[in-house]
Design a protein around this motif. Structure first.
Motif, PDB file in Angstrom:
ATOM      1  N   THR A 117      35.175  -5.112  42.982  1.00  0.00           N
ATOM      2  CA  THR A 117      36.130  -4.319  43.762  1.00  0.00           C
ATOM      3  C   THR A 117      36.489  -4.940  45.108  1.00  0.00           C
ATOM      4  OG1 THR A 117      35.285  -2.305  42.726  1.00  0.00           O
ATOM      5  CG2 THR A 117      36.542  -2.026  44.751  1.00  0.00           C
ATOM      6  N   VAL A 118      35.555  -5.633  45.738  1.00  0.00           N
ATOM      7  CA  VAL A 118      35.836  -6.190  47.067  1.00  0.00           C
ATOM      8  C   VAL A 118      36.965  -7.216  46.989  1.00  0.00           C
ATOM      9  CG1 VAL A 118      33.508  -5.788  47.933  1.00  0.00           C
ATOM     10  CG2 VAL A 118      34.030  -7.946  46.766  1.00  0.00           C
ATOM     11  N   PRO A 119      37.764  -7.343  48.055  1.00  0.00           N
ATOM     12  CA  PRO A 119      38.878  -8.302  48.025  1.00  0.00           C
ATOM     13  C   PRO A 119      38.440  -9.745  47.800  1.00  0.00           C
ATOM     14  CG  PRO A 119      39.167  -6.740  49.824  1.00  0.00           C
ATOM     15  CD  PRO A 119      37.789  -6.501  49.265  1.00  0.00           C
ATOM     16  N   ASP A 120      37.306 -10.145  48.385  1.00  0.00           N
ATOM     17  CA  ASP A 120      36.852 -11.536  48.265  1.00  0.00           C
ATOM     18  C   ASP A 120      35.339 -11.577  48.046  1.00  0.00           C
ATOM     19  OD1 ASP A 120      36.202 -14.226  48.501  1.00  0.00           O
ATOM     20  OD2 ASP A 120      37.655 -14.594  50.102  1.00  0.00           O
ATOM     21  N   PRO A 121      34.885 -11.738  46.795  1.00  0.00           N
ATOM     22  CA  PRO A 121      33.445 -11.758  46.516  1.00  0.00           C
ATOM     23  C   PRO A 121      32.704 -12.877  47.248  1.00  0.00           C
ATOM     24  CG  PRO A 121      34.700 -11.522  44.483  1.00  0.00           C
ATOM     25  CD  PRO A 121      35.685 -11.840  45.561  1.00  0.00           C
ATOM     26  N   ASP A 122      33.355 -14.024  47.471  1.00  0.00           N
ATOM     27  CA  ASP A 122      32.697 -15.131  48.163  1.00  0.00           C
ATOM     28  C   ASP A 122      32.288 -14.732  49.576  1.00  0.00           C
ATOM     29  OD1 ASP A 122      32.880 -17.186  46.127  1.00  0.00           O
ATOM     30  OD2 ASP A 122      35.029 -17.208  46.504  1.00  0.00           O
ATOM     31  N   VAL A 123      33.153 -14.000  50.257  1.00  0.00           N
ATOM     32  CA  VAL A 123      32.854 -13.534  51.612  1.00  0.00           C
ATOM     33  C   VAL A 123      31.645 -12.601  51.592  1.00  0.00           C
ATOM     34  CG1 VAL A 123      33.698 -12.144  53.552  1.00  0.00           C
ATOM     35  CG2 VAL A 123      35.202 -13.819  52.455  1.00  0.00           C
ATOM     36  N   VAL A 124      31.615 -11.709  50.611  1.00  0.00           N
ATOM     37  CA  VAL A 124      30.502 -10.755  50.503  1.00  0.00           C
ATOM     38  C   VAL A 124      29.188 -11.476  50.219  1.00  0.00           C
ATOM     39  CG1 VAL A 124      29.586  -8.833  49.152  1.00  0.00           C
ATOM     40  CG2 VAL A 124      31.990  -8.858  49.808  1.00  0.00           C
ATOM     41  N   LEU A 125      29.204 -12.461  49.348  1.00  0.00           N
ATOM     42  CA  LEU A 125      27.979 -13.194  49.029  1.00  0.00           C
ATOM     43  C   LEU A 125      27.470 -13.975  50.239  1.00  0.00           C
ATOM     44  CD1 LEU A 125      28.835 -14.411  45.426  1.00  0.00           C
ATOM     45  CD2 LEU A 125      27.129 -12.693  46.068  1.00  0.00           C
ATOM     46  N   ARG A 126      28.369 -14.515  51.026  1.00  0.00           N
ATOM     47  CA  ARG A 126      27.931 -15.194  52.254  1.00  0.00           C
ATOM     48  C   ARG A 126      27.323 -14.208  53.245  1.00  0.00           C
ATOM     49  NH1 ARG A 126      32.757 -18.266  51.395  1.00  0.00           N
ATOM     50  NH2 ARG A 126      33.945 -16.960  52.854  1.00  0.00           N
ATOM     51  N   GLU A 127      27.888 -13.004  53.296  1.00  0.00           N
ATOM     52  CA  GLU A 127      27.351 -11.982  54.195  1.00  0.00           C
ATOM     53  C   GLU A 127      25.980 -11.502  53.700  1.00  0.00           C
ATOM     54  OE1 GLU A 127      28.173  -9.421  57.667  1.00  0.00           O
ATOM     55  OE2 GLU A 127      28.330 -11.484  57.000  1.00  0.00           O
ATOM     56  N   ILE A 128      25.815 -11.389  52.396  1.00  0.00           N
ATOM     57  CA  ILE A 128      24.510 -11.027  51.833  1.00  0.00           C
ATOM     58  C   ILE A 128      23.470 -12.066  52.221  1.00  0.00           C
ATOM     59  CG2 ILE A 128      23.209 -10.866  49.656  1.00  0.00           C
ATOM     60  CD1 ILE A 128      25.718  -9.511  48.463  1.00  0.00           C
ATOM     61  N   ASN A 134      40.421   2.245  41.688  1.00  0.00           N
ATOM     62  CA  ASN A 134      40.391   2.020  43.133  1.00  0.00           C
ATOM     63  C   ASN A 134      40.133   0.550  43.468  1.00  0.00           C
ATOM     64  OD1 ASN A 134      40.675   2.873  45.795  1.00  0.00           O
ATOM     65  ND2 ASN A 134      38.511   3.338  46.049  1.00  0.00           N
ATOM     66  N   GLU A 135      40.987  -0.327  42.915  1.00  0.00           N
ATOM     67  CA  GLU A 135      41.004  -1.761  43.173  1.00  0.00           C
ATOM     68  C   GLU A 135      39.911  -2.531  42.425  1.00  0.00           C
ATOM     69  OE1 GLU A 135      41.356  -2.694  47.339  1.00  0.00           O
ATOM     70  OE2 GLU A 135      42.931  -1.196  47.669  1.00  0.00           O
ATOM     71  N   CYS A 136      39.370  -1.964  41.374  1.00  0.00           N
ATOM     72  CA  CYS A 136      38.371  -2.658  40.560  1.00  0.00           C
ATOM     73  C   CYS A 136      39.048  -3.714  39.688  1.00  0.00           C
ATOM     74  CB  CYS A 136      37.626  -1.655  39.678  1.00  0.00           C
ATOM     75  SG  CYS A 136      36.472  -2.433  38.526  1.00  0.00           S
ATOM     76  N   HIS A 137      38.412  -4.892  39.563  1.00  0.00           N
ATOM     77  CA  HIS A 137      38.883  -5.972  38.692  1.00  0.00           C
ATOM     78  C   HIS A 137      37.934  -6.057  37.498  1.00  0.00           C
ATOM     79  CE1 HIS A 137      40.458  -6.933  42.698  1.00  0.00           C
ATOM     80  NE2 HIS A 137      41.400  -7.643  42.103  1.00  0.00           N
ATOM     81  N   CYS A 138      38.366  -5.546  36.362  1.00  0.00           N
ATOM     82  CA  CYS A 138      37.484  -5.530  35.193  1.00  0.00           C
ATOM     83  C   CYS A 138      37.309  -6.918  34.574  1.00  0.00           C
ATOM     84  CB  CYS A 138      38.008  -4.560  34.134  1.00  0.00           C
ATOM     85  SG  CYS A 138      39.603  -5.032  33.402  1.00  0.00           S
ATOM     86  N   ASN A 139      38.168  -7.874  34.949  1.00  0.00           N
ATOM     87  CA  ASN A 139      38.139  -9.196  34.320  1.00  0.00           C
ATOM     88  C   ASN A 139      37.625 -10.300  35.240  1.00  0.00           C
ATOM     89  OD1 ASN A 139      40.322  -9.148  36.062  1.00  0.00           O
ATOM     90  ND2 ASN A 139      41.745 -10.165  34.656  1.00  0.00           N
ATOM     91  N   ARG A 140      36.981  -9.953  36.327  1.00  0.00           N
ATOM     92  CA  ARG A 140      36.505 -10.977  37.264  1.00  0.00           C
ATOM     93  C   ARG A 140      35.340 -11.781  36.678  1.00  0.00           C
ATOM     94  NH1 ARG A 140      36.561  -8.616  43.458  1.00  0.00           N
ATOM     95  NH2 ARG A 140      38.636  -9.395  43.928  1.00  0.00           N
ATOM     96  N   PRO A 141      35.352 -13.104  36.858  1.00  0.00           N
ATOM     97  CA  PRO A 141      34.227 -13.936  36.416  1.00  0.00           C
ATOM     98  C   PRO A 141      33.106 -13.915  37.461  1.00  0.00           C
ATOM     99  CG  PRO A 141      35.937 -15.333  37.317  1.00  0.00           C
ATOM    100  CD  PRO A 141      36.473 -13.907  37.379  1.00  0.00           C
ATOM    101  N   THR A 142      32.494 -12.773  37.626  1.00  0.00           N
ATOM    102  CA  THR A 142      31.554 -12.544  38.726  1.00  0.00           C
ATOM    103  C   THR A 142      30.332 -13.450  38.655  1.00  0.00           C
ATOM    104  OG1 THR A 142      32.294 -10.260  38.980  1.00  0.00           O
ATOM    105  CG2 THR A 142      30.099 -10.788  39.804  1.00  0.00           C
ATOM    106  N   LEU A 143      29.827 -13.699  37.459  1.00  0.00           N
ATOM    107  CA  LEU A 143      28.659 -14.572  37.363  1.00  0.00           C
ATOM    108  C   LEU A 143      28.992 -15.991  37.786  1.00  0.00           C
ATOM    109  CD1 LEU A 143      26.893 -13.365  34.089  1.00  0.00           C
ATOM    110  CD2 LEU A 143      26.213 -12.990  36.461  1.00  0.00           C
ATOM    111  N   GLN A 144      30.171 -16.444  37.444  1.00  0.00           N
ATOM    112  CA  GLN A 144      30.605 -17.776  37.863  1.00  0.00           C
ATOM    113  C   GLN A 144      30.645 -17.849  39.385  1.00  0.00           C
ATOM    114  OE1 GLN A 144      34.076 -19.347  35.777  1.00  0.00           O
ATOM    115  NE2 GLN A 144      34.820 -20.224  37.686  1.00  0.00           N
ATOM    116  N   THR A 145      31.147 -16.802  40.014  1.00  0.00           N
ATOM    117  CA  THR A 145      31.213 -16.754  41.473  1.00  0.00           C
ATOM    118  C   THR A 145      29.815 -16.759  42.083  1.00  0.00           C
ATOM    119  OG1 THR A 145      33.266 -15.491  41.329  1.00  0.00           O
ATOM    120  CG2 THR A 145      32.101 -15.435  43.438  1.00  0.00           C
TER     121      THR A 145
END
Length: 245
Positions: A122-133, A172-183
């Motif tokens: 759902t977040v706009p940019d998963p890379d940003v979130v992972l860096r914040e984590i 609510n802005e969910c991306h069901c097709n995101r390659p989240t594991l790749q990210t």
């Protein structure tokens, strides 16, 4: 115009349907086994812990006694209202902070555990979130995740791409097709445990699920390349659709 549409969405569908009926929407899959998967995801949690994108608090009953402090974060105002009710009734002290996962109001290296369920879609940019984590985790600290991800079956993945535009507004802005594991594999966090499974009782296009644990390297060095070598990227297909980020 986009801001006006978003405000109208939040005041109507977002408030009364998405947030207002969120627990009811998930009641079937929770009953069929998602609740147990949440408990499985959170079992390793320990020490000072923060949950990102807590939503209505469905993870709250599953935190183990090894937690010494629990902070819940949630940016969506209509979800916060629901979450406040559960926090008040929770038997243990819990702190609630209104904040998005992209910019957390916490110092560097301040948590033993970061937990999140179904937020990277759902977040706009998963890379940003992972860096914040990684930033808020102590060296050697852990990120516990539960995500619905892009399906490994090309037939279902194509279906996800087709459905995505409508699902984006419904969810609510969910991306069901995101390659989240790749990210995640390309991030500087090291995947320590990973289970690729299915969300019980879910529609086919959102049933692919990943549960796991990633660790911030103790030496602080980037682990993105090593993670890609250790875990083959072929287990999470790519996506040509512009909505798949």
């Amino acid at each position: 115009m986009a801001n006006l549409l978003k405000k109208a969405y939040n005041a109507t569908w977002g408030k009364y349907v998405f947030a207002g009926m969120y627990d009811r929407f998930l009641a079937k899959v929770e009953k069929y086994g998602l609740s147990e998967k949440r408990a499985e995801m959170l079992r390793p949690a320990y020490g000072r812990t923060v949950e990102l994108g807590t939503g209505t608090g469905l993870n709250l009953p599953h935190y183990p006694d090894a937690i010494t402090e629990l902070i819940l974060t949630e940016p969506y105002p209509h979800m916060v209202v629901k979450l406040e009710e559960k926090v008040r009734d929770h038997p243990k002290p819990v702190q609630l902070t209104v904040a998005g996962a992209e910019k957390l109001p916490f110092p560097d290296a301040s948590f033993d555990t970061v937990a999140a369920a179904m937020i990277l879609c759902t977040v706009p940019d998963p890379d940003v979130v992972l860096r914040e984590i990684e930033r808020v985790l102590k060296p050697g600290g852990q990120y516990l995740f539960l995500e619905h991800v892009r399906n490994n079956d090309p037939r279902v993945a194509r279906k996800q791409d087709i459905i995505q535009k409508g699902w984006y507004w419904f969810g609510n802005e969910c991306h069901c097709n995101r390659p989240t594991l790749q990210t995640l594999r390309a991030s500087s966090l090291e995947i320590a445990d990973l289970q690729e499974t299915k969300m019980p009782g879910a529609w086919e296009f959102i049933e692919a699920m990943a549960i796991g644990r990633a660790v911030r390297p103790k030496n602080g060095a980037s682990a993105g390349t090593a993670a890609l070598q250790k875990v083959p990227a072929s287990t999470d297909a790519g996506c040509d659709d512009p909505n798949c980020q």
